[in-house]
Design an enzyme around this catalytic site. Sequence first.
Site, PDB file in Angstrom:
ATOM      1  N   GLU A   1       0.832  -1.193   0.000  1.00 10.47           N
ATOM      2  CA  GLU A   1       0.000   0.000   0.000  1.00 10.47           C
ATOM      3  C   GLU A   1       0.876   1.256   0.000  1.00 10.47           C
ATOM      4  O   GLU A   1       1.916   1.307   0.668  1.00 10.47           O
ATOM      5  CB  GLU A   1      -0.898   0.010   1.240  1.00 10.47           C
ATOM      6  CG  GLU A   1      -1.802   1.227   1.341  1.00 10.47           C
ATOM      7  CD  GLU A   1      -2.534   1.335   2.662  1.00 10.47           C
ATOM      8  OE1 GLU A   1      -3.605   1.964   2.679  1.00 10.47           O
ATOM      9  OE2 GLU A   1      -2.047   0.787   3.681  1.00 10.47           O
TER      10      GLU A   1
ATOM     11  N   LYS B   1      -9.717   1.185  -1.710  1.00 16.26           N
ATOM     12  CA  LYS B   1      -9.724   0.871  -0.282  1.00 16.26           C
ATOM     13  C   LYS B   1     -11.070   1.288   0.279  1.00 16.26           C
ATOM     14  O   LYS B   1     -11.565   2.384  -0.005  1.00 16.26           O
ATOM     15  CB  LYS B   1      -8.590   1.612   0.418  1.00 16.26           C
ATOM     16  CG  LYS B   1      -8.420   1.251   1.891  1.00 16.26           C
ATOM     17  CD  LYS B   1      -7.188   1.929   2.485  1.00 16.26           C
ATOM     18  CE  LYS B   1      -6.950   1.504   3.910  1.00 16.26           C
ATOM     19  NZ  LYS B   1      -5.711   2.119   4.485  1.00 16.26           N
TER      20      LYS B   1
ATOM     21  N   CYS C   1      -4.899  -3.120   3.449  1.00 18.69           N
ATOM     22  CA  CYS C   1      -4.471  -2.808   4.814  1.00 18.69           C
ATOM     23  C   CYS C   1      -5.617  -2.881   5.816  1.00 18.69           C
ATOM     24  O   CYS C   1      -6.034  -3.963   6.219  1.00 18.69           O
ATOM     25  CB  CYS C   1      -3.790  -1.440   4.812  1.00 18.69           C
ATOM     26  SG  CYS C   1      -2.811  -1.103   6.307  1.00 18.69           S
TER      27      CYS C   1
END
Length: 302
Positions: free
Chosen positions: A57, A134, A168
């Site tokens: 990321e 995300k 993440c």
Amino acid sequence: MAAPLPAIPGAVPARIRVAAVQYGQRRVAGFDGFAAQVEEFVRVAADYGADFIVFPELFTLQLLSAESSMLDPAAAIERLSRHTPDVTALLVRLADQYRIHVVGGTHPTRTPEGDLRNICYVATRDGALHRRDKLHITPSEQASWAVEGGDAAGVIETDAGPVGVMVCYDSEFPELGRHLVDQGALVLFVPYCTDLRSGHLRVSLSCRARAVENQVYLVAAGNVGHCPNVANFDIQYAQSAVYTPCDVMFPPEGIAAEAAPQVEQLLFADLDLAALREARRSGTVKNLQDRRPELYARWRAP
């Protein structure tokens, strides 16, 4: 009533090889230097027969180290977004040239709709480019960059099987992993970026839980080191790994491969998709098959 098992396409290969880049952050002179570093990892992964390579990321924040002075976070993220055409073109070229699926970490992008998203671009070796936003945004991302979360998540069909992406913080929410596995994902890629070991452990322990509860493989890749001249990107901590379910056909501890912490390296693992299919059908435990969705639905009812 037990939940039905997700369908596994008949064309899925028995085994695949994945590579995770534990990416060392350091200053670069410009985009060409960044691209050369990325290409070298892809070249080596392809030489070793990997079907997939995953970067961390926000690894493209390295491009900001080439600026003449440190930009404030808001200006920096807008400047970085201007690199989006070059970043995506690089990923597509590398996937095609080296015949490997490239999970391009994430790259902050100002979308045509005007939203700022933290986007994972996935270039597949059939020439396609996929976008996965995300979904869950950390307080730091919101405060420093005003990033907004996406609202869609679908599997990506590849010649090495269906895969999904959790960026993440996304890995810390079980709903997303279940959503992707219900669509047929056999491997979940987790590009992550954490500054402290505590943050890394939140991600890694969540990934291990997702692997067990969904009987799926997870590949997590993070940044290490320090990239000067970049605001809100001071230090990095990672111990990238490939996680498995815990059953007799997998490593007992549920770790297929694990990097040394805080060292730049390229991590490889061979994933037995046939074993995953067998574990889902007749493993010691059958987490997917033994779910009780009708019971959970009653609990949610008013």
